[in-house]
Enzyme design. Structure first.
Site, PDB file in Angstrom:
ATOM      1  N   ASP A  74      32.824  14.100  35.139  1.00 22.91           N
ATOM      2  CA  ASP A  74      33.896  13.197  34.715  1.00 22.91           C
ATOM      3  C   ASP A  74      34.781  13.905  33.694  1.00 22.91           C
ATOM      4  OD1 ASP A  74      34.176   9.815  34.826  1.00 22.91           O
ATOM      5  OD2 ASP A  74      35.347  10.881  33.322  1.00 22.91           O
ATOM      6  N   HIS A 101      37.972  -9.852  49.157  1.00 23.56           N
ATOM      7  CA  HIS A 101      37.428 -10.959  48.375  1.00 23.56           C
ATOM      8  C   HIS A 101      38.499 -11.991  48.054  1.00 23.56           C
ATOM      9  CE1 HIS A 101      33.885  -8.577  48.195  1.00 23.56           C
ATOM     10  NE2 HIS A 101      34.435  -7.648  47.437  1.00 23.56           N
ATOM     11  N   CYS A 142      30.172  -3.071  45.980  1.00 26.22           N
ATOM     12  CA  CYS A 142      29.332  -2.745  44.824  1.00 26.22           C
ATOM     13  C   CYS A 142      27.896  -2.456  45.245  1.00 26.22           C
ATOM     14  CB  CYS A 142      29.359  -3.878  43.804  1.00 26.22           C
ATOM     15  SG  CYS A 142      28.906  -5.487  44.512  1.00 26.22           S
TER      16      CYS A 142
END
Length: 452
Positions: free
Chosen positions: A177, A10, A42
């Site tokens: 997590d 990007h 994304c």
């Protein structure tokens, strides 16, 4: 003028486009390891879960398009070394194996980020996958129809979306997590709790506050062992975050502790004639007024544009970032900008906070939907520092409003009196963001009365 750009996702893509726009007669050379550029990673979870119309539309630029603009494109070329003193790149053609030198007058380092791959026993298993680039996307998409179960490790935005995607496909899904909550770095616990309930209601097994200690591959599965439990699935996907891809040269620059190149407001690094942008670089984080590492495509795009604006002389300064972001999980929007109370506590920054819930439009309508909202501000200046919203109603654009408020140092008092529109189809006479700011004003005033 000869400009070399190293890396082209990007920040590199927008640097090249804007340098050529500002200076069409300059010689701009772009070096990229992969055979593609501008991939919107994304969208991987959306593609995997059959919510993308055409994967080719996940690219907004191409090597041919940049070539037509005047760039010299070196795709599948790896810059293996940089002689900063003599302004030379050492480049390897990954197809032919040929090595050559390329000199430059100005250099743009947009090498992006790499996925964090912890040194965990068994992590090299073919059943442990990544979720970062186009190659990873294809691998995940190809096996999505063949697997019956998946373990996603990392409950940030990428992992959270991927786990939700697998669940919507009917896969037996586990989300793990090491932090206590889903989206712990993005949301405060009251909103994470809503997300966690939605995961459980949709059959997802959660392993929060669990650290992965090993992977064990069997003939038909992978076993993920944590410090508290053990899980088994067809595949595991690592989504534990990213690091700046600057190992080769970070020791020659001023950097953040993780190796991100520190850039000033004009995208200059600490070395003359060397610019950086995107995931390889730092960003100025407005809520705390310091340099941080926040790898978001939005930051990369804006910084890449600024490289083009400032490559010859300083003309446009970076306005900084609030790390604004949003995600949709199981039909519910989560949107945030700036600090959360949890993040402020980690940074030892004193803030005040308020939380409230309000319907987004009047109760006399045939339907309305509640919005849960948090707001964070500086108790001394009353300036807005952060906010978050979640609802089954699309509240994503309200995060953009909060982003502008933070960037412009708007106080809670001013935000409560902004001229918002009122129309029953869309909101109440007191818009829900205005109501949130009003609640903050009331709390701030009561806090002041107690201390006086």
């Amino acid at each position: 003028m000869k400009v070399s750009i190293v890396g082209c996702t990007h920040a590199g893509t927008f640097s090249a486009m804007n340098i050529l726009k500002e200076h069409p007669d300059w010689e701009v050379s772009v070096f990229e390891r992969n055979d593609n550029l501008s991939f919107l990673s994304c969208g991987i979870a959306l593609w995997v879960s059959d919510r993308v119309s055409d994967p080719n539309k996940m690219f907004y630029a191409s090597p041919d398009a940049l070539t037509q603009m005047g760039a010299h494109m070196y795709m599948q070329h790896d810059v293996t070394d940089i002689d900063f003193d003599n302004k030379k790149l050492i480049v390897k053609n990954l197809v032919s194996g040929e090595n050559f030198e390329q000199d430059y007058d100005k250099l743009v380092i947009t090498t992006g980020s790499a996925p964090i791959i912890p040194k965990i026993p068994g992590i090299d298993s073919s059943r442990v996958m990544l979720c970062k680039n186009w190659t990873n996307a294809n691998e995940l998409k190809e096996n999505a129809n063949n697997i019956k179960s998946a373990i996603v490790i990392g409950a940030g935005y990428i992992g959270a979306e991927l786990a939700e995607g697998y669940a919507t496909l009917g896969k037996e899904t586990t989300l793990i997590d090491a932090l206590p909550n889903v989206l712990s770095k993005n949301l405060d616990p009251n909103m994470s709790a809503i997300a966690e309930k939605d995961y459980k209601d949709n059959g997802v097994t959660l392993g929060m506050n669990e650290k992965v200690i090993s992977f064990e591959e069997t003939d038909h599965s992978v076993i993920v062992k944590t410090d508290k439990s053990s899980y088994e699935a067809d595949i595991a996907v690592m989504c534990v975050g990213f690091r700046p891809n600057t190992n080769m040269f970070a020791d020659k620059f001023k950097t953040l502790p993780n190796g991100a190149l520190i850039v000033d407001k004009y995208m200059h690094t600490s070395m003359k004639d060397v610019f950086s942008a995107g995931d390889a670089a730092s960003v100025h984080y407005n809520p705390t007024n310091d340099d941080q590492y926040i790898p978001l495509a939005t930051n990369s795009v804006r910084q890449g544009i600024l490289v083009g604006k400032n490559i010859e002389k300083d003309t446009m300064a970076y306005m900084g970032t609030q790390a604004s972001s949003a995600v949709e999980l199981f039909g519910r929007t989560y949107a945030a900008s700036g600090l959360t109370k949890v993040h402020a506590d980690v940074l030892n920054k004193r803030v005040a906070e308020v939380s409230m819930e309000d319907n987004y439009r009047p109760e006399f309508m045939l339907s309305t939907t509640p919005v849960l909202m948090n707001l964070v501000w500086d108790p001394e200046t009353r300036v807005v520092l952060g906010g978050a919203l979640t609802s089954k109603y699309d509240v994503s654009q309200s995060a953009n409003l909060l982003s502008l408020a933070i960037q412009k140092n708007v106080t809670i008092d001013e935000l409560s009196m902004v001229d918002f529109l009122f129309q029953p189809n869309f909101d109440k006479p007191v818009n829900y963001v205005s109501a949130l700011a009003g609640a903050a004003v009331e709390k701030a005033n009561s806090m002041n009365e107690v201390t006086e």
